[in-house]
Write a protein that holds these residues in place. Structure first.
Motif, PDB file in Angstrom:
ATOM      1  N   ILE A  70      36.338   2.187 101.279  1.00 41.98           N
ATOM      2  CA  ILE A  70      35.039   2.415 101.931  1.00 41.98           C
ATOM      3  C   ILE A  70      33.879   1.948 101.039  1.00 41.98           C
ATOM      4  CG2 ILE A  70      33.478   4.265 102.743  1.00 41.98           C
ATOM      5  CD1 ILE A  70      36.087   5.773 103.613  1.00 41.98           C
ATOM      6  N   ASP A  71      33.996   2.226  99.730  1.00 48.39           N
ATOM      7  CA  ASP A  71      32.911   1.893  98.791  1.00 48.39           C
ATOM      8  C   ASP A  71      33.016   0.478  98.214  1.00 48.39           C
ATOM      9  OD1 ASP A  71      31.906   4.372  99.187  1.00 48.39           O
ATOM     10  OD2 ASP A  71      32.593   5.232  97.283  1.00 48.39           O
ATOM     11  N   ASP A  72      33.998  -0.292  98.649  1.00 45.85           N
ATOM     12  CA  ASP A  72      34.194  -1.640  98.082  1.00 45.85           C
ATOM     13  C   ASP A  72      34.328  -1.596  96.566  1.00 45.85           C
ATOM     14  OD1 ASP A  72      34.247  -3.367 100.256  1.00 45.85           O
ATOM     15  OD2 ASP A  72      32.060  -3.263 100.488  1.00 45.85           O
ATOM     16  N   THR A  75      37.118  -1.146  90.780  1.00 47.92           N
ATOM     17  CA  THR A  75      37.745  -0.432  89.667  1.00 47.92           C
ATOM     18  C   THR A  75      37.764   1.066  89.944  1.00 47.92           C
ATOM     19  OG1 THR A  75      35.615  -0.288  88.587  1.00 47.92           O
ATOM     20  CG2 THR A  75      37.031  -2.080  87.865  1.00 47.92           C
ATOM     21  N   ARG A  76      38.664   1.741  89.276  1.00 50.76           N
ATOM     22  CA  ARG A  76      38.748   3.205  89.328  1.00 50.76           C
ATOM     23  C   ARG A  76      39.136   3.643  87.922  1.00 50.76           C
ATOM     24  NH1 ARG A  76      37.080   7.645  91.691  1.00 50.76           N
ATOM     25  NH2 ARG A  76      36.806   6.457  93.614  1.00 50.76           N
ATOM     26  N   ARG A  77      38.289   4.458  87.333  1.00 50.41           N
ATOM     27  CA  ARG A  77      38.498   4.921  85.964  1.00 50.41           C
ATOM     28  C   ARG A  77      38.773   3.776  84.984  1.00 50.41           C
ATOM     29  NH1 ARG A  77      38.203   9.889  85.182  1.00 50.41           N
ATOM     30  NH2 ARG A  77      39.288   9.847  83.192  1.00 50.41           N
ATOM     31  N   LYS A 151      30.641  18.953 101.357  1.00 44.81           N
ATOM     32  CA  LYS A 151      31.835  18.654 102.147  1.00 44.81           C
ATOM     33  C   LYS A 151      32.719  17.622 101.443  1.00 44.81           C
ATOM     34  CE  LYS A 151      29.731  20.075 106.447  1.00 44.81           C
ATOM     35  NZ  LYS A 151      28.569  19.741 107.261  1.00 44.81           N
ATOM     36  N   LYS A 152      32.114  16.546 100.976  1.00 41.57           N
ATOM     37  CA  LYS A 152      32.885  15.437 100.402  1.00 41.57           C
ATOM     38  C   LYS A 152      33.629  15.830  99.123  1.00 41.57           C
ATOM     39  CE  LYS A 152      30.765  12.162  97.964  1.00 41.57           C
ATOM     40  NZ  LYS A 152      30.031  10.949  97.529  1.00 41.57           N
ATOM     41  N   THR A 153      33.003  16.626  98.301  1.00 43.58           N
ATOM     42  CA  THR A 153      33.598  16.921  96.983  1.00 43.58           C
ATOM     43  C   THR A 153      33.857  18.407  96.739  1.00 43.58           C
ATOM     44  OG1 THR A 153      32.457  15.005  96.094  1.00 43.58           O
ATOM     45  CG2 THR A 153      33.285  16.595  94.494  1.00 43.58           C
TER      46      THR A 153
HETATM   47  C1  FPP Z   1      34.487  10.201  96.206  1.00 41.59           C
HETATM   48  O1  FPP Z   1      33.119  10.066  96.357  1.00 41.59           O
HETATM   49  C2  FPP Z   1      35.109  10.645  97.488  1.00 41.59           C
HETATM   50  C3  FPP Z   1      35.615  11.870  97.756  1.00 41.59           C
HETATM   51  C4  FPP Z   1      35.594  12.941  96.754  1.00 41.59           C
HETATM   52  C5  FPP Z   1      36.212  12.216  99.068  1.00 41.59           C
HETATM   53  C6  FPP Z   1      36.829  11.093  99.844  1.00 41.59           C
HETATM   54  C7  FPP Z   1      37.396  11.565 101.152  1.00 41.59           C
HETATM   55  C8  FPP Z   1      37.930  10.785 102.092  1.00 41.59           C
HETATM   56  C9  FPP Z   1      38.018   9.300 101.971  1.00 41.59           C
HETATM   57  C10 FPP Z   1      38.467  11.426 103.325  1.00 41.59           C
HETATM   58  C11 FPP Z   1      39.911  11.068 103.583  1.00 41.59           C
HETATM   59  C12 FPP Z   1      40.826  12.075 103.029  1.00 41.59           C
HETATM   60  C13 FPP Z   1      42.170  11.863 102.807  1.00 41.59           C
HETATM   61  C14 FPP Z   1      43.000  12.972 102.333  1.00 41.59           C
HETATM   62  C15 FPP Z   1      42.832  10.558 102.992  1.00 41.59           C
HETATM   63  P1  FPP Z   1      32.279   9.017  95.524  1.00 41.59           P
HETATM   64  O2  FPP Z   1      32.436   7.669  96.107  1.00 41.59           O
HETATM   65  O3  FPP Z   1      30.895   9.553  95.426  1.00 41.59           O
HETATM   66  O4  FPP Z   1      32.940   9.126  94.077  1.00 41.59           O
HETATM   67  P2  FPP Z   1      33.519   8.003  93.113  1.00 41.59           P
HETATM   68  O5  FPP Z   1      32.369   7.670  92.231  1.00 41.59           O
HETATM   69  O6  FPP Z   1      34.620   8.695  92.358  1.00 41.59           O
HETATM   70  O7  FPP Z   1      34.000   6.861  93.931  1.00 41.59           O
END
Ligand code: FPP
Ligand code: MG
Length: 298
Positions: A70-72, A75-77, A151-153
């Motif tokens: 979704i966020d394009d 990288t992750r960590r 909700k998200k976190t």
């Molecule tokens: C990170 O946010 C995103 C979350 C904590 C929640 C994501 C929830 C979904 C995609 C819903 C689908 C659920 C399942 C179980 C498949 P961020 O983008 O602000 O954090 P970041 O910096 O770590 O990317």
């Protein structure tokens, strides 16, 4: 303590008897395992506590596999993300596999725990959708932002904390409040780090949120504290590819207006509320989790 959680997660994946899925799973960058730590610190080291910790982490990893699509995110960590290495479709499907495996395992836990966690995951998804919707225009409504990050976190962290209390026969309300405030503070700090950290440490380009349309708390404070001309400039940069001058300008303005400092202060206020909730529980491990979360650099 956490090794056992890793092992249980691996066992869950191995039970699918698919070599490719196992190979993909091993390539997923390991996180802080905050939710697992929290559960074990509250519920102790019973078999059920370990299972719950592994299930929640599995669901959390799944949500990040979807979130990175979704966020394009590339990288992750600090490591290349699954969507970047294998494409969006693989990342989405691996996410589906992980969360459904987690849910299958959840059916072996007490029903009230299973409900608490699965209900929170529904909120998690509602929160992610809200995040997507809010990113379509420059959002400067703090209430909408706070509802979205709850909700998200915070919802899954709150539910993890409450479920662990259920397993241990502790006061659920106390731990629920702790988890909620810890979760909210966690996301505010996450949003601050997107601005303050250099891209190397963060493992993603700095100010990536703004490019993605996310006007997090520091941007909302900034927007309300600058003159009309600066506001027009800020809005003109929204969702754009920023050059180094733009980045420096935004960061300087955030410094001048105390927008970053005040966001950190807000996170600290939430963390104090988390500490207050558990003050009679005499659990220094939980206080340490709050402190480490506030002081973290990525
Ligand atoms: C990170 O946010 C995103 C979350 C904590 C929640 C994501 C929830 C979904 C995609 C819903 C689908 C659920 C399942 C179980 C498949 P961020 O983008 O602000 O954090 P970041 O910096 O770590 O990317
Ligand atoms: Mg993200």
């Amino acid at each position: 303590m956490l090794e056992k959680v890793e092992l249980l997660m691996l066992e869950m994946i191995k039970s699918l008897e698919d070599k490719y899925i196992l190979e993909l799973f091993k390539k997923v960058p390991k996180g802080k395992r905050l939710r697992a730590k929290l559960i074990l610190k509250i519920a102790g080291s019973s078999e059920l506590a370990y299972k719950l910790a592994a299930i929640v982490e599995m669901i959390h990893v799944a949500s990040l596999l979807h979130d990175d699509v979704i966020d394009d995110a590339t990288t992750r960590r600090g490591k290349e993300s699954i969507n970047s290495m294998f494409g969006d479709k693989t990342s989405i499907m691996l996410g589906d596999i992980l969360y459904s495996t987690g849910f299958a395992a959840l059916t072996f836990l007490p029903q009230k725990v299973a409900f608490k966690i699965s209900n929170a995951v529904a909120f998690l998804s509602v929160g992610e959708l809200l995040d997507v919707e809010l990113s379509k225009k420059f959002n400067d409504d703090e209430e909408l932002y706070l509802d979205m990050i709850y909700k998200k976190t915070a919802s899954l962290i709150e539910a993890s904390s409450a479920s662990a209390a259920m397993l241990a026969g502790k006061n659920v309300k106390v731990y629920e409040l702790y988890g909620k405030n810890l979760g909210l503070a966690f996301q505010v700090i996450d949003d601050v780090l997107d601005i303050t950290q250099d891209s190397k440490k963060l493992g993603k380009p700095s100010l990536h949120d703004f490019k993605e349309g996310k006007t997090t708390l520091p941007y909302m404070y900034l927007c309300k504290r600058i003159n009309m001309d600066d506001k027009a400039r800020l809005i003109s940069l929204f969702k754009k590819n920023l050059d180094e001058n733009d980045r420096i300008w935004i960061k300087n303005k955030m410094g001048e207006t105390s927008s970053l400092i005040d966001s950190i202060k807000y996170a600290k206020k939430l963390s104090i509320e988390a500490m207050d909730a558990i003050k009679d529980e005499k659990n220094s491990g939980l206080e340490k989790i709050v402190e480490e979360m506030i002081e973290r650099e990525f």
